[in-house]
Scaffold this active site. Structure first.
Site, PDB file in Angstrom:
ATOM      1  CB  SER A  12     -12.032  -2.946  -7.126  1.00  0.00           C
ATOM      2  OG  SER A  12     -11.345  -4.039  -6.585  1.00  0.00           O
ATOM      3  CG  ASP A 216       6.285   3.719  13.628  1.00  0.00           C
ATOM      4  OD1 ASP A 216       5.858   2.686  13.070  1.00  0.00           O
ATOM      5  OD2 ASP A 216       5.639   4.353  14.482  1.00  0.00           O
ATOM      6  CD  GLU A 273     -10.845  -9.445   0.576  1.00  0.00           C
ATOM      7  OE1 GLU A 273     -11.503 -10.503   0.404  1.00  0.00           O
ATOM      8  OE2 GLU A 273     -11.244  -8.335   0.171  1.00  0.00           O
TER       9      GLU A 273
END
Length: 294
Positions: A12, A216, A273
Site C-alpha cells: 500500500s 446514523d 476493489e
C-alpha cells in the site's frame, strides 16, 4: 494483557509502513499489548485471516489503503466474534481515514489507537458482501483496481487522474432504477452512481451529500445523469472539481435500504476493489455494526 493482531499490506502507498513498523510496534508494546504481526500475501488474504483469527484477539489493527480496511472489516463481519478495529492509513487516497479525521502520520495514528476512542460505525451490506464507505458503478470506478500498484506508489492520487482521463473518450451509461426505503423510485441513464458513508470519495470532498454522519443508519445515494453533449460533460466534471453537485446532473438522496436494478450486468467497485457484475443489488446499512478506534 491485550492481544493485538496487526495486519499489514506491504504494498500500500509507497510501502512507507516498512520504515515505521518498528516504531509503530514499539508504541503498542509500551502500552502493554501482546502484538502479533501478519503480512498479507495477496488480495483477500487479510479478510480470511480476520475471519478465522479475530476470535483469538482483543483488537485488530490494519495498515494499508481503503481496500485493506475493507478486507479487515469484511472479515470481521464474517467472524464468530467481533472486536474493535484500528486503522493506520497508508494508501494512495485514504478517503475513509479522512472521514474519520485520522492522523496522516503513521506513528501518530498508532498512538491515537492506544487512546481507545471507540466509534460504533455503520457498515454496508451489499448483497452477500460488505463495504466500508463506498459501493460504486460507472465512470472511473474501475480505475482504482485497474491502476497498477507501482503506478499508484510512484504518482499517488495523480495515478488515478491519469487513468481516469482515458475513460473520457469512451463514456458508457447504464439504465438504472433506484428504489430507496420502498418510498422513492427513480429511473434514468446514468454514467456513475455510488452508495456512500463517507465525506469524500476518490479524494473529492463534499460530493457525497450534506451533513454526512457515519453512524446514523443512513447511506447517501448519488447518481450522475448521462450528459447530452460535451458541454454538459464538462459541466459535470467541473461540478465534481469544485465540489458543487448540480441538481441538473446529480440526483442525491439518502436511505437505510437501497436497491439498484439495471437492464444489463454492471461492474461494481466496493471500497475501490472489484465487486463483481450485477443486475440487481441490494444495499443495507448495518447501523453501528463495528467499533472503530478513532
Amino acid at each position: 494483557m491485550t492481544r493485538l493482531l496487526l495486519i499489514i499490506n506491504p504494498k500500500s502507498g509507497k510501502g512507507t509502513i516498512r520504515s515505521s513498523l518498528l516504531e509503530i510496534t514499539d508504541v503498542f508494546i509500551k502500552e502493554g499489548y501482546d502484538v502479533t504481526i501478519y503480512i498479507s500475501q495477496k488480495v483477500g488474504d487479510a479478510r480470511e485471516k480476520v475471519k478465522k483469527a479475530a476470535r483469538y484477539y482483543d483488537l485488530v489493527i490494519c495498515s494499508g489503503g481503503d481496500g485493506t480496511l475493507d478486507e479487515v472489516v469484511s472479515g470481521m463481519m464474517e467472524s464468530e466474534r467481533k472486536c474493535p478495529i484500528g486503522y493506520i492509513p497508508a494508501g494512495s487516497t485514504n478517503d475513509f481515514a479522512d472521514s474519520l479525521k485520522l492522523p496522516k502520520d503513521m506513528v501518530a495514528a498508532a498512538k491515537r489507537i492506544t487512546e481507545f476512542n471507540e466509534f460504533p460505525c455503520d457498515i454496508g451490506c451489499f448483497n452477500d458482501d460488505y463495504f466500508v464507505y463506498v459501493a460504486a458503478f460507472g465512470l472511473f470506478t474501475d480505475v482504482s483496481y485497474e491502476t497498477s500498484q507501482d503506478l499508484k506508489n510512484a504518482l499517488g492520487h495523480m495515478a488515478y487522474l491519469l487513468e481516469g482521463a482515458k475513460k473520457l473518450t469512451n463514456i458508457k451509461s447504464y439504465h438504472m432504477t433506484a428504489r430507496v426505503d420502498d418510498e422513492l423510485e427513480v429511473s434514468g441513464e446514468y454514467i456513475y452512481g455510488m452508495v456512500t458513508n463517507s465525506t469524500s470519495v476518490g479524494g473529492f470532498k463534499n460530493i457525497t451529500g450534506k451533513d454526512v454522519k457515519l453512524d446514523d443508519g443512513m447511506f447517501e445515494l448519488t447518481l450522475v445523469k448521462m450528459p447530452k453533449n460535451l458541454v454538459e460533460l464538462q459541466a459535470i466534471i467541473g461540478a465534481m472539481l469544485t465540489q458543487t453537485p448540480d441538481d441538473k446532473y446529480f440526483f442525491q438522496t439518502r436511505g437505510r435500504e437501497i436497491e439498484l436494478i439495471s437492464e444489463e450486468p454492471v461492474p461494481w467497485a466496493l471500497d475501490g476493489e472489484y465487486g463483481g457484475e450485477h443486475t440487481d443489488i441490494f444495499v443495507r446499512d448495518v447501523e453501528k455494526a463495528l467499533t472503530l478506534l478513532v
